[in-house]
Design an enzyme around this catalytic site. Structure first.
Site, PDB file in Angstrom:
ATOM      1  N   GLU A 190     -72.802 -79.350  36.016  1.00  0.00           N
ATOM      2  CA  GLU A 190     -72.020 -78.226  36.534  1.00  0.00           C
ATOM      3  C   GLU A 190     -72.714 -76.928  36.129  1.00  0.00           C
ATOM      4  OE1 GLU A 190     -68.147 -77.489  34.806  1.00  0.00           O
ATOM      5  OE2 GLU A 190     -68.722 -78.388  32.909  1.00  0.00           O
TER       6      GLU A 190
ATOM      7  N   ARG B 285     -54.344 -79.436  30.576  1.00  0.00           N
ATOM      8  CA  ARG B 285     -55.741 -79.363  30.116  1.00  0.00           C
ATOM      9  C   ARG B 285     -55.839 -78.601  28.802  1.00  0.00           C
ATOM     10  NH1 ARG B 285     -59.963 -77.157  34.376  1.00  0.00           N
ATOM     11  NH2 ARG B 285     -59.035 -75.192  33.743  1.00  0.00           N
TER      12      ARG B 285
ATOM     13  N   LYS C  25     -61.883 -77.019  27.483  1.00  0.00           N
ATOM     14  CA  LYS C  25     -62.173 -75.600  27.694  1.00  0.00           C
ATOM     15  C   LYS C  25     -62.192 -74.895  26.335  1.00  0.00           C
ATOM     16  CE  LYS C  25     -61.182 -72.483  31.499  1.00  0.00           C
ATOM     17  NZ  LYS C  25     -62.569 -72.259  31.910  1.00  0.00           N
TER      18      LYS C  25
HETATM   19  N1  PLP Z   1     -66.347 -75.672  34.793  1.00  0.00           N
HETATM   20  C1  PLP Z   1     -66.344 -74.713  33.863  1.00  0.00           C
HETATM   21  C2  PLP Z   1     -67.365 -74.776  32.801  1.00  0.00           C
HETATM   22  C3  PLP Z   1     -65.395 -73.683  33.919  1.00  0.00           C
HETATM   23  O1  PLP Z   1     -65.388 -72.717  33.021  1.00  0.00           O
HETATM   24  C4  PLP Z   1     -64.456 -73.677  34.962  1.00  0.00           C
HETATM   25  C5  PLP Z   1     -63.426 -72.640  35.026  1.00  0.00           C
HETATM   26  O2  PLP Z   1     -62.310 -72.837  34.652  1.00  0.00           O
HETATM   27  C6  PLP Z   1     -64.497 -74.700  35.898  1.00  0.00           C
HETATM   28  C7  PLP Z   1     -65.460 -75.681  35.798  1.00  0.00           C
HETATM   29  C8  PLP Z   1     -63.515 -74.749  37.015  1.00  0.00           C
HETATM   30  O3  PLP Z   1     -62.272 -75.221  36.578  1.00  0.00           O
HETATM   31  P1  PLP Z   1     -60.960 -74.808  37.323  1.00  0.00           P
HETATM   32  O4  PLP Z   1     -61.125 -75.203  38.733  1.00  0.00           O
HETATM   33  O5  PLP Z   1     -59.901 -75.612  36.646  1.00  0.00           O
HETATM   34  O6  PLP Z   1     -60.791 -73.351  37.146  1.00  0.00           O
HETATM   35  C1  COI Z   2     -62.193 -69.833  35.366  1.00  0.00           C
HETATM   36  O1  COI Z   2     -62.629 -70.049  36.502  1.00  0.00           O
HETATM   37  O2  COI Z   2     -60.984 -69.672  35.142  1.00  0.00           O
HETATM   38  C2  COI Z   2     -63.080 -69.776  34.214  1.00  0.00           C
HETATM   39  O3  COI Z   2     -62.614 -69.882  33.127  1.00  0.00           O
HETATM   40  C3  COI Z   2     -64.498 -69.553  34.426  1.00  0.00           C
HETATM   41  C4  COI Z   2     -65.014 -68.311  33.834  1.00  0.00           C
HETATM   42  C5  COI Z   2     -66.360 -68.169  34.375  1.00  0.00           C
HETATM   43  C6  COI Z   2     -64.223 -67.078  34.119  1.00  0.00           C
END
Ligand code: PLP
Ligand code: COI
Length: 346
Positions: free
Chosen positions: A220, A82, A184
């Site tokens: 989200e 990612r 991200k």
């Molecule tokens: N959506 C956003 C905007 C986020 O910042 C995060 C955190 O990483 C997620 C979703 C969840 O992603 P993940 O499950 O890969 O941590």
């Molecule tokens: C994560 O879950 O890793 C994120 O980047 C989300 C943030 C709110 C800390």
């Protein structure tokens, strides 16, 4: 050395300086060898690309201590990939996937004493990030980049741990149609700072963003994907959209729901009207930081939508998903092939 003597059960989601970070520089078209560093500050030119045009992206994953004392990470290959996708979209050089995985191993092993004990409720948060380092004044990508990984022990993202939270629908969008919502990029989070402060001032835990084009579909929150449960706990529904982050936690939950718990999984557009009409029994926010945080109520400009699971506890299907996901992450339950990567201690 021994594990640090911290009150692990009471640490929040904050930054704490640990022993080592990892750093690698990109210059003259290539990455250097990279190294661990005890220097937790970054010095750069005042005109650096990241300072002027926000050229930055990051990742988030965790290291867990298992019951038998091992240190493991959860699907780090998906974070590496990612981040590569984020870099491509932001005209930044990709930090190779294999090197990303090696750097995560190195920096976690070097900070083994900071990995919270099994059962403490805390974990070691791993934050890889990259930014444009050299000076740029015309709007263009930098030529030099710094890739770093910091690690810091964290507790629950929402105060109160697994207690249901309340989210509101903001007047702002987090990402534009055809924009950067699906990567991200640091800039997505800058966009969310005003809405989140406004939400907190109004007494809400988070914002639930709608699709930026029509504002009729659920997307989200600022830091997590969303899951819904319906059909008496038999079906998991989660939003599909080009402007939300492809959460690794959400993808894992969908796999677990379908293949471990025998649930139906619908990954599709979800209309706000479905939520208003009471179609969903349970709702949760999912992500590395959020794990699965139940939602008890949604507030749409004063109109309250109560989630039937209520404000006291996680609903039963959410709890099953939570227990299975964290059981796999903490090494208590068998993991699908390749999900758990052990980090040998030095
Ligand atoms: N959506 C956003 C905007 C986020 O910042 C995060 C955190 O990483 C997620 C979703 C969840 O992603 P993940 O499950 O890969 O941590
Ligand atoms: C994560 O879950 O890793 C994120 O980047 C989300 C943030 C709110 C800390």
């Amino acid at each position: 050395m021994a594990a640090k003597d911290l009150d692990w059960g009471n640490i929040g989601f904050g930054y704490m300086e640990t022993d080592y970070s990892y750093v690698s520089m990109y210059k003259d078209g290539k990455w250097d060898d990279g190294t661990l560093t005890k220097d937790h500050t970054v010095t750069m030119n005042e005109c650096a690309g990241v300072l002027q045009y926000s050229q930055s992206c990051f990742e988030g994953l965790k290291a867990y201590r298992t019951e038998d004392g091992k240190i493991v990470t959860f699907r780090p290959d998906l974070n590496a990939q990612r981040m590569a996708d984020s870099c491509e979209r932001l005209e930044m050089p990709v930090f190779p996937v294999e090197r990303f995985l090696k750097a995560v191993k190195e920096v976690v092993a070097a900070n083994a004493d900071w990995v919270p004990p099994y059962g403490s409720g805390a974990t070691l948060y791993i934050r890889p990030y990259m930014f444009g380092y050299n000076s740029v004044i015309g709007v263009k990508p930098a030529d030099e980049y710094m890739f770093r990984i910091l690690v810091t022990p964290v507790g629950p993202y929402f105060k109160g741990g697994a207690k249901p939270v309340v989210v509101r629908i903001p007047d702002f969008d987090r990402a534009a149609p055809h924009g950067t919502g699906n990567i991200k990029a640091g800039l997505n989070y800058a966009m969310s700072l005003h809405p989140i402060m406004e939400a907190h001032r109004e007494g809400f835990n988070e914002n639930m963003y709608l699709d930026p084009a029509t504002r009729t579909k659920i997307e989200e929150t600022g830091g997590a994907n969303i899951i819904f449960i319906k059909d008496g706990g038999k079906t998991l529904v989660t939003p599909k959209s080009d402007s939300i982050l492809p959460s690794i936690t959400r993808r894992s939950i969908c796999y677990i729901a379908e293949n471990v718990l025998g649930m139906n999984v619908e990954h599709r557009e979800i209309f706000l009207s479905e939520l208003e009409n009471g179609e969903f029994e349970e709702m949760g926010l999912c992500g590395t930081a959020a794990v699965i945080s139940p939602v008890g109520q949604v507030n749409d400009h004063g109109k309250v939508i109560n989630i039937p699971a209520g404000m006291d506890d996680m609903g039963p299907a959410t709890k099953k998903l939570y227990d299975t996901l964290t059981g796999i992450q903490m090494g208590k339950l068998p993991a699908p092939e390749g999900w758990i990567v052990e980090i040998p201690e030095k």
